[in-house]
Design an enzyme around this catalytic site. Structure first.
Site, PDB file in Angstrom:
ATOM      1  N   SER A   1       3.597  -3.216   3.652  1.00  0.00           N
ATOM      2  CA  SER A   1       4.282  -2.800   2.439  1.00  0.00           C
ATOM      3  C   SER A   1       3.273  -2.577   1.305  1.00  0.00           C
ATOM      4  CB  SER A   1       5.272  -3.887   2.029  1.00  0.00           C
ATOM      5  OG  SER A   1       5.939  -3.512   0.847  1.00  0.00           O
TER       6      SER A   1
ATOM      7  N   LYS B   1       7.378   0.437   0.734  1.00  0.00           N
ATOM      8  CA  LYS B   1       6.977  -0.114  -0.567  1.00  0.00           C
ATOM      9  C   LYS B   1       8.071  -1.058  -1.068  1.00  0.00           C
ATOM     10  CE  LYS B   1       5.097  -0.518  -4.671  1.00  0.00           C
ATOM     11  NZ  LYS B   1       3.926  -1.404  -4.814  1.00  0.00           N
TER      12      LYS B   1
ATOM     13  N   ALA C   1      -3.640  -4.763  -8.523  1.00  0.00           N
ATOM     14  CA  ALA C   1      -2.611  -5.334  -9.393  1.00  0.00           C
ATOM     15  C   ALA C   1      -1.681  -4.201  -9.802  1.00  0.00           C
ATOM     16  CB  ALA C   1      -3.242  -5.996 -10.611  1.00  0.00           C
TER      17      ALA C   1
ATOM     18  N   CYS D   1       4.479 -11.930  -4.229  1.00  0.00           N
ATOM     19  CA  CYS D   1       3.688 -10.979  -5.014  1.00  0.00           C
ATOM     20  C   CYS D   1       2.889 -11.720  -6.086  1.00  0.00           C
ATOM     21  CB  CYS D   1       4.552  -9.935  -5.680  1.00  0.00           C
ATOM     22  SG  CYS D   1       3.549  -8.779  -6.632  1.00  0.00           S
TER      23      CYS D   1
ATOM     24  N   GLY E   1      -8.088  -6.516   2.567  1.00  0.00           N
ATOM     25  CA  GLY E   1      -9.245  -5.952   3.259  1.00  0.00           C
ATOM     26  C   GLY E   1      -9.942  -6.963   4.144  1.00  0.00           C
TER      27      GLY E   1
END
Lengths: 306, 275
Positions: free
Chosen positions: A23, A47, A72, A132, A219
């Protein structure tokens, strides 16, 4: 030799193969159509959406770090109404399974979103983002307190007939405690992990690079943390795990599956190489063939035998 | 599209102290590319695979030759990514996504004024070529730090186009001393052409583009601007590179620089908006 069985089924979700996209890295599926054949993917995760539209955080929203990326974005999204009207009809036509991702600022937000998304929406599952890091009082509150996490998952489960996946935050002391809590809430599966909270300071300007000061790190840099968490949760909690966090090569994906992931999800890796999901799928297949495994599912948790 | 571009030229451009490079890649991107579009190029030392730096680098297309299947990229070495890119040798193949984004548009007739600041000149060259091929009148306003920069960054190629050039440098070593927009303003004051006959395109530092947009607005000249922002995916999926625009109803909206831009109408850009 008979071909390796790539299909996978867990928590009521059927996938043609265990490769998903994360997402927030794959839009609503259309953006990568020109670069990667979606029909080759197990599925995509959309998303994240919130009840109301959000403009998200100011720019700069991104900062590159060694083998990593801080973001962000702040949950910029069109909101539920616009999603249902303009995006969902297109999502339904995508040639792959689609998992919706929902975020909220209150229990009511999550319930409102979950109620609007059901099996007849054409979705394969609902991923609940309780992690989040980029929104004040945002999803991460639900993702760092076990009681709140359990409550929000239970509330979502009560109002949707879709399989519910809890996406957990790595920004906790005890990931196993969080996983147990959402299991008690009724989660059908887990996504492990969301981004790690971090920051980067521009030493020439002597101020944070990100307008939001902090961002979520993704990553290859975070992969060992993610693998460790998948490993720990696999040992302690009997729920299927979608492993994610820095997967950029097929070897990374195999590592996650050996640690206990039933499926894997590619996020930032798509930015590096949009064809990487296909290369990873091929790599997993070849690996299974060489090892004489009949099904990719046979890899799951294999490293725990020793 | 995702392709491999073969390096056919990779050389220093002008004075070495300017750290400018010219990279010509052979591949199918040239067939569909337009002025103002860009590519996202993987910067990796080909001898050893690594994920540091991780992201592709967006670089504007500075030359398009569809007959030869070649695009030209001009860039300045100013960080780890471009330092590694600068090591790519002739014959090497680089992973390139493109052409990406929405480029400049061309008016059907009239005058096209180009306003460039520094290395913002690079994407304007193919625009000038297309405009001239279409029979438009083109003039360039270009400001840079000094003479060495302007000469290194392609002044002779611009001279070869035979169009009026209005140059300025900060130190006065070439052209007028001062800002590029001052020259444009002087000519607008004197110009007999009305705003309706002129269109403008600008690329350069944000403050310069903002000043150019305000200037042209006063003379009712519509201007296109090429924005820059840190990019993640470069295809509109990650929402890393948004800019703020004001829509027709006066509402602030976000658009993606990589996919909806990088070229936008100057009058719709909200320059000082931080949200």
């Amino acid at each position: 030799m008979s071909p390796v069985n790539l299909s996978t089924q867990f928590a009521g979700i059927k996938l043609r193969n265990p490769i998903l996209t994360c997402s927030g890295t794959y839009g609503f599926g259309e953006e990568y159509v020109a670069y990667c054949p979606l029909e080759a993917l197990g599925g995509i995760t959309l998303k994240g959406i919130t009840p109301l539209p959000r403009l998200g955080n100011p720019v700069p929203r991104l900062a590159e770090t060694p083998a990593g990326l801080l973001n962000a974005v702040g949950l910029e999204n069109p909101g539920l109404e616009e999603f249902l009207k303009s995006y969902l009809p297109k999502v339904r036509k995508l040639p792959t399974a689609a998992i919706a991702n929902i975020s909220g600022f209150s229990l009511e937000d999550y319930v409102l979103l979950a109620r609007a998304l059901q099996k007849d929406s054409g979705l394969a599952a609902l991923e609940v983002n309780i992690s989040c890091p980029n929104v004040k009082h945002g999803g991460m509150h639900f993702g760092t307190d076990p009681q709140s996490a359990q409550e929000v998952i239970a509330a979502v489960k009560a109002v949707t007939d879709l399989p519910v996946i809890a996406k957990l935050s790595p920004n906790v002391t005890d990931i196993v405690g969080m996983a147990r809590a959402v299991q008690l809430g009724g989660a059908d599966a887990l996504s492990l992990i969301n981004t790690l909270l971090g920051m980067h300071i521009d030493i020439n300007q002597q101020r944070p690079v990100l307008a939001n000061t902090f961002g979520g790190l993704s990553g290859p840099a975070i992969r060992p943390v993610a693998v460790r968490m998948v490993w720990q949760v696999f040992q302690a909690v009997d729920l299927p795990i979608i492993g994610m966090g820095g997967i950029t090569t097929w070897q990374d994906a195999v590592e996650f599956m050996l640690a206990g992931a039933t499926a894997v999800s590619i996020g930032t890796g798509n930015f590096v190489n949009p064809l990487v999901p296909l290369e990873i799928l091929q790599g997993i297949q070849d690996y299974c063939e060489k090892r004489g495994l009949a099904s990719v599912h046979d890899l799951v948790g294999l490293a725990h035998r020793a | 599209m995702l392709t491999e571009g073969q390096v056919v030229v990779h050389e220093s451009l002008g004075d070495e102290e300017q750290r400018l490079r010219r990279l010509v890649l052979k591949g199918p991107i040239a067939r569909t590319a337009h002025a103002g579009q860009f590519v996202a190029i993987q910067v990796q030392d080909s001898s050893i695979s690594s994920f540091d730096p991780l992201l592709r680098r967006p670089i504007s297309i500075a030359g398009i030759s569809s007959e030869r299947d070649e695009i030209t990229l001009l860039y300045r070495i100013q960080g780890r990514g471009t330092e590694i890119l600068a090591r790519a040798k002739c014959g090497e193949r680089l992973s390139v996504m493109g052409p990406l984004g929405k480029g400049f548009s061309l008016p059907e007739k009239g005058e096209l004024w180009l306003v460039a600041g520094g290395i913002g000149i690079f994407p304007l060259y193919p625009l000038a070529q297309s405009a001239l091929a279409q029979g438009l009148t083109v003039r360039l306003f270009w400001g840079g730090e000094n003479k060495s920069f302007l000469e290194s960054a392609g002044l002779s190629s611009w001279k070869a186009l035979g169009i009026p050039l209005h140059l300025s440098t900060l130190d006065g070593s070439l052209g007028q001393t001062g800002l590029v927009t001052e020259q444009a303003q002087e000519l607008l004051k004197k110009s007999s052409a009305s705003g309706g006959q002129i269109r403008a395109a600008t690329c350069g530092p944000k403050k310069m583009m903002q000043a150019a947009t305000e200037l042209f607005k006063n003379y009712k000249v519509s201007v296109e601007v090429s924005l820059e922002e840190r990019m993640g995916c470069a295809v509109g999926a990650c929402l890393g590179c948004v800019c703020t625009l004001v829509d027709e109803a006066g509402v602030l909206i976000h658009r993606k620089v990589c996919q909806d831009g990088p070229v936008f109408r100057g009058e719709e850009v909200v320059w000082n908006e931080s949200c």
